[in-house]
Design a protein around this motif. Structure first.
Motif, mmCIF file in Angstrom:
data_model
loop_
_atom_site.group_PDB
_atom_site.id
_atom_site.type_symbol
_atom_site.label_atom_id
_atom_site.label_comp_id
_atom_site.label_asym_id
_atom_site.label_seq_id
_atom_site.Cartn_x
_atom_site.Cartn_y
_atom_site.Cartn_z
ATOM 1 N N THR A 81 -6.963 -1.411 -1.907
ATOM 2 C CA THR A 81 -5.513 -1.522 -2.109
ATOM 3 C C THR A 81 -5.029 -0.628 -3.252
ATOM 4 O O THR A 81 -3.827 -0.436 -3.427
ATOM 5 C CB THR A 81 -5.127 -2.984 -2.418
ATOM 6 N N LYS A 82 -5.972 -0.094 -4.036
ATOM 7 C CA LYS A 82 -5.612 0.761 -5.172
ATOM 8 C C LYS A 82 -6.827 1.601 -5.563
ATOM 9 O O LYS A 82 -7.952 1.089 -5.632
ATOM 10 C CB LYS A 82 -5.193 -0.118 -6.369
ATOM 11 N N ASN A 83 -6.585 2.892 -5.837
ATOM 12 C CA ASN A 83 -7.674 3.802 -6.272
ATOM 13 C C ASN A 83 -8.900 3.776 -5.353
ATOM 14 O O ASN A 83 -9.966 3.347 -5.781
ATOM 15 C CB ASN A 83 -8.112 3.478 -7.712
ATOM 16 N N ASN A 85 -5.447 4.334 -2.816
ATOM 17 C CA ASN A 85 -4.382 3.461 -2.326
ATOM 18 C C ASN A 85 -4.613 3.078 -0.865
ATOM 19 O O ASN A 85 -5.319 3.781 -0.125
ATOM 20 C CB ASN A 85 -3.019 4.141 -2.475
ATOM 21 N N LEU A 115 -3.556 -4.494 -8.823
ATOM 22 C CA LEU A 115 -2.201 -4.451 -8.296
ATOM 23 C C LEU A 115 -1.188 -5.174 -9.184
ATOM 24 O O LEU A 115 -1.527 -6.114 -9.898
ATOM 25 C CB LEU A 115 -2.158 -5.089 -6.894
ATOM 26 N N ASN A 119 3.101 -5.697 -5.565
ATOM 27 C CA ASN A 119 2.179 -5.131 -4.582
ATOM 28 C C ASN A 119 1.229 -6.178 -4.010
ATOM 29 O O ASN A 119 0.831 -6.102 -2.843
ATOM 30 C CB ASN A 119 1.388 -3.978 -5.192
#
Length: 279
Positions: A81-83, A85, A115, A119
């Motif tokens: 969900t991040k890095n 995305n 997040l 988000n």
């Protein structure tokens, strides 16, 4: 004595077969070569334990090519969900390809701790939607639940580099101690000069890493077949039986999108996949 077993490892022409709780080293019967078929990891087989020979390969429900594994039950799509995305296009493409191969797709969202609250709420809503259309969704923190789910199944992992596959495997079995980017070697691929494919026993199931999934395109899927890989489309009966849910009039799927019953990103990706297939 003939008995049923399952191949869990292949190194060149040697096969490791699990029969109940016992493990046997076997070779394949010569007739397979004449019939131009080869046993592969995941195959359910008939084994002559007196001669340690595989005598019959049972019918496969599916077979993957990179690496070659048969009878896969589940593909875990590890979705960061991040890095990096969250990539909904890749997520939906993997779901379509996995579904087309008669494998159950499961989503595992990772890195939620990075997040913002806003988000996190978006991911929660995505989770609800995918579950509503029949896809199992986990967070990578739900280790107990994931262990229960994979028990007794052949599982492959899919997802972009850096999504958190190695971290998930370490949580499932800390003895693996896999560092980032070492997942391929830990799961039996790496500096092997011979053909080596292996299913690793983890949490009562068998897991293999399949880098090929992430590189797969939609070339094996026809435009007519694509719509059947979107489970939610099957809930709507359009005026035309061969409706492709694109430019047709009186399309119930498009109505559902307009009424926000079908996720807009899912429909957008469906159209993009259609365009990719038609090129």
């Amino acid at each position: 004595m003939l008995t049923n077993g399952q191949i869990i490892r292949q190194i060149s022409n040697l096969y490791t077969v699990r029969v109940g709780s016992s493990i046997y080293g076997c070779r394949a019967r010569g007739k397979f070569r004449q019939e131009k078929i080869s046993p592969v990891v995941g195959d359910n087989v008939l084994v002559d334990l007196d001669k340690n020979v595989i005598t019959e390969i049972k019918e496969r429900k599916n077979i993957l090519q990179r690496p070659v594994i048969a009878n896969v039950d589940v593909a875990f799509i590890i979705a960061s969900t991040k890095n990096p995305n969250l990539d909904l296009n890749l997520l939906d493409k993997l779901i379509s390809v996995i579904t087309f191969n008669d494998i159950t797709p499961v989503i595992c969202f990772t890195k939620l701790d990075l997040l913002t609250e806003k988000n996190k709420e978006m991911i929660t809503n995505l989770k609800k939607y995918y579950e509503m259309i029949g896809i199992k969704v986990f967070y990578n923190t739900e280790i107990t639940e994931i262990k229960k789910y994979i028990k007794g199944k052949i599982v492959v992992l899919a997802g972009q580099t850096g999504a958190g596959k190695s971290s998930l495997l370490n949580k499932l079995d800390s003895s693996l101690n896999i560092k980032t980017a070492e997942i391929s070697q830990a799961l039996g691929r790496g500096k092997h000069t011979t053909r080596h494919v292996e299913l690793y026993s983890i949490a009562g199931g068998y897991i293999a890493d399949t880098p090929g999934f992430s590189a797969l395109n939609l070339s094996d899927i026809s435009i007519d077949q694509l719509k059947y890989t979107f489970a939610e489309f099957q809930n709507y009966e359009c005026k035309f039986r061969n409706c492709l849910h694109n430019k047709e009039k009186e399309c119930k799927v498009k109505e559902a999108v307009d009424n926000k019953k079908i996720l807009q990103s899912r429909y957008n990706n469906y159209i993009l996949f259609m365009e990719e297939i038609s090129k």
